[in-house]
Design an enzyme around this catalytic site. Structure first.
Site, short mmCIF file in Angstrom:
data_model
loop_
_atom_site.label_atom_id
_atom_site.label_comp_id
_atom_site.label_asym_id
_atom_site.label_seq_id
_atom_site.Cartn_x
_atom_site.Cartn_y
_atom_site.Cartn_z
N LYS A 48 -75.90 30.57 70.12
CA LYS A 48 -74.49 30.41 69.76
C LYS A 48 -73.61 30.53 70.99
CE LYS A 48 -74.96 33.84 66.89
NZ LYS A 48 -74.80 34.96 65.94
N ASP B 168 -88.19 69.64 60.52
CA ASP B 168 -86.93 70.22 60.96
C ASP B 168 -85.73 69.41 60.47
OD1 ASP B 168 -88.14 72.34 62.26
OD2 ASP B 168 -88.33 71.25 64.16
N LYS C 47 -83.84 35.52 65.57
CA LYS C 47 -83.46 35.24 64.18
C LYS C 47 -84.32 36.11 63.28
CE LYS C 47 -83.08 31.47 60.82
NZ LYS C 47 -83.93 32.12 59.80
N SER D 157 -74.63 29.19 56.23
CA SER D 157 -75.98 29.16 56.80
C SER D 157 -75.93 28.39 58.10
CB SER D 157 -76.95 28.51 55.82
OG SER D 157 -76.51 27.21 55.49
#
Length: 674
Positions: free
Chosen positions: A297, A37, A120, A84
């Site tokens: 963080k 569909d 991560k 990084s």
């Protein structure tokens, strides 16, 4: 007759429905339509836009399908560096990181110490740039400051919105408003396995991350679209309110149509961070994609700016990587493989075991000394380790589980393939089969290397076909490939006239490769791709290379005494004159495109940019001609550009070059410099 306004309304409705079902399928994993569909909706939209091109919009789902061939990916500068993260394998170091954050923030008088823990993802980092809500550019991380523009390929990823979701708030844009979204492109485990199933054994990807990276740099966006990539967002900038909390930003991304993986947690202390890490240490195995750790963080974005970053990584975040995955399994047997250079490598054949998202059934034991150090015996229970992208390896034997009566595998004294006595050169760890010209395994290896993608790139020549050609004595070295006849090829197993013609066509096409590629394909020991390019620059032909002294070779950049000796030894082998003569008769490039300095140095030290369509060269071959003459080829124009070669319909690069007052030449003038 249906009017254009009605057709436009139908197209808008179809686009809206298709994007909604795309989001339900790829982001929320809650499909409402069958594939059949969904295809009906897409087919109808394709039909409308084909019959009425004026209905096509930049964000139409039909623009995802692919079909663009991209010969180069220009380098672009990121709006802000893609740094990084500092990483650790120690929970203790994560505790120290959180403590250090608290002390720094306290010294600054900052309020709030909450952190966010999120998975991560083990993929390829990319940046997406939206202007007025429309995707205008997608780029790889590159060196963190500049990356490759791969917009055409990223547009084929269904979970990347071509237009940001419509809603009031931080994403609402004034004219020219730019928003950047960053995240990881992934390949699901099942899609990775399905992709590898379609590839020959020697050409399979090691893991989903490698497969993703390779896919994103493909020149054909249609193939990218077929590989079912997926995007997970974890960062956004350019909002009206830049002081939002990170968890709020993640929710905004979800509202805008992105997947964030939905695996994150607001943490109020180290205990909650550790609980998140411990839960996902085991839970990640059940996820459809690869993860290799947890990112921690600060939640308050204002504190990101307060703490700043080093030259390599932000001070407000850290990546905790899970220790290497380990598993135990049965070592069924040890077999000895013969490489193209005659190296004998012991390989452990294992009871298949699932580890870090993949099934492992074989693992190299490297050399005889490593076998002795491990003390492995067929029938042992062994420990297999896999860390990140590293190929799984045997690290120890479970001696307490060793059954009685086992014995060490007898080390071969003769080649497993041809029976020739093995030798061990002085000062080397490995053992070798010295029967270079008569050992089938070495011949197969050399032919496959010659035909490989980075060498002569011979299409339609796979491992099973090479095995037949060598076994039947039809091919004894790479030169024999070019004298195969269609009728003898058609009689081979799983061949036929069409397959035979396809192979011959691939061989014909390979004659257009560069001298540097040929040098790499010859398989001279220690001569990799970069070394082959340096040799092609320094020596204008195979004859010049053959006559070069040990001292002359040693003076070539990146070529020291070991490689120089290897090159000299290669030319002294009895079979090499015959091989070179076959390649010469076949019309292969045994010389640089122009005599060189050994070629001229008209491009020595010049940074060269090509723009527009060239009539007598493709970009790749033209670039190799410049490099062979001491130049450097780049994709963007800057003040440092020394020369711009402008072909037909040159665009913005030519305009910029004129503004900067750079030297611009035509293709005819370029040819004159060669």
């Amino acid at each position: 007759m249906v009017g254009i306004d009605a057709l436009r309304s139908e197209a808008e409705r179809l686009r809206s429905d298709i994007e909604r079902h795309n989001h339900l399928y790829y982001v929320e994993a809650k499909p409402e339509l069958s594939d059949y569909d969904f295809d009906l909706l897409l087919d109808r939209l394709v039909q409308l836009e084909r019959e009425h091109p004026e209905l096509v919009t930049p964000d139409s789902p039909t623009q995802r399908v692919g079909g663009t061939i991209t010969k180069e990916f220009p380098s672009v500068e990121h709006r802000e560096p893609m740094l990084s993260l500092a990483n650790t394998y120690s929970i203790g170091e994560v505790e120290e990181f959180v403590g250090r954050l608290n002390r720094l923030l306290e010294a600054e008088g900052a309020q709030g110490r909450d952190t966010v823990a999120e998975l991560k993802f083990d993929g390829v980092a990319v940046s997406l740039l939206y202007r007025d809500g429309l995707l205008i550019r997608g780029a790889t991380r590159g060196d963190g400051r500049r990356g490759d523009d791969i917009t055409v390929n990223l547009k084929t990823v269904p979970s990347i919105p071509l237009r940001l979701g419509e809603f009031d708030g931080p994403f609402s844009a004034g004219e020219g408003r730019e928003v950047e979204v960053r995240g990881e492109v992934l390949m699901r485990k099942e899609d990775f396995e399905a992709l590898n199933d379609t590839r020959p054994e020697e050409d399979r990807f090691a893991n989903p991350r490698n497969a993703t990276a390779g896919t994103l740099k493909l020149q054909d966006s249609r193939e990218v679209a077929r590989r079912s990539l997926w995007f997970v967002a974890y960062y956004v900038s350019g909002l009206h309110d830049e002081d939002t909390r990170h968890v709020d930003r993640l929710k905004l991304l979800e509202t805008a149509g992105f997947s964030t993986g939905n695996q994150y947690r607001l943490c109020h202390g180290i205990e909650e961070i550790e609980a998140f890490m411990q839960f996902w240490d085991e839970g990640r195995r059940a996820l459809p994609y690869e993860t290799d750790g947890v990112v921690v963080k600060l939640n308050d974005v204002r504190q990101w700016r307060l703490l700043g970053a080093t030259s390599k990584s932000p001070r407000w975040a850290i990546a905790y990587k899970y220790p290497a995955s380990r598993a135990t399994t049965l070592l069924r047997d040890i077999v000895f493989q013969v490489g193209r250079l005659g190296t004998i490598t012991p390989v452990a054949e294992l009871e298949p075991v699932h580890i870090a998202g993949s099934t492992v059934a074989r693992s190299t034991l490297h050399n005889f000394d490593e076998m002795r150090r491990l003390g492995v015996m067929p029938g042992d229970r062994v420990v297999i380790e896999k860390s990140g992208e590293v190929i799984p390896k045997v690290i120890s034997v479970l001696l307490e589980e060793r059954p009685p009566g086992l014995s060490a595998k007898e080390l071969p004294t003769h080649c497993p393939d041809c029976g020739t006595p093995l030798v061990q050169p002085e000062g080397e760890v490995s053992w070798y089969c010295p029967n270079e010209e008569g050992c089938g395994a070495q011949i197969r290896g050399r032919v496959l290397h010659f035909a490989s993608r980075n060498a002569m790139d011979i299409e339609n020549l796979g491992e099973s076909l090479v095995e037949q050609l060598v076994a039947k004595g039809m091919v004894k070295d790479p030169g024999d490939l070019y004298f195969l006849r269609e009728e003898e090829l058609a009689g081979l197993e799983r061949m036929g006239e069409k397959s035979a013609r396809n192979l011959l066509q691939g061989l014909l096409k390979s004659r257009e490769q560069s001298f540097a590629r040929l040098l790499f394909g010859l398989g001279i020991r220690h001569v990799g791709r970069a070394t082959a390019r340096e040799l092609a620059k320094a020596c204008s032909s195979i004859e010049v290379l053959k006559e070069a002294s040990f001292e002359e070779l040693s003076e070539v950049p990146d070529i020291g005494p070991v490689i120089a000796r290897s090159i000299r030894d290669w030319f002294l082998k009895p079979a090499i004159p015959s091989l070179i003569e076959k390649l010469r008769r076949a019309g292969l490039p045994l010389a640089a495109e122009e005599p060189g300095p050994l070629v001229n140095t008209n491009f020595e030290g010049l940074t060269v940019v090509f723009t527009g369509g060239l009539q007598r060269h493709d970009r790749s071959s033209a670039g190799e001609l410049v490099v062979a003459r001491g130049g450097i080829v780049v994709s963007t124009v800057s003040k440092k550009t020394g020369l711009v070669v402008a072909g037909k319909e040159a665009g913005s690069k030519l305009e910029k070059a004129r503004k900067l007052g750079l030297r611009i030449i035509t293709e005819d003038e370029f040819d004159a410099l060669l």
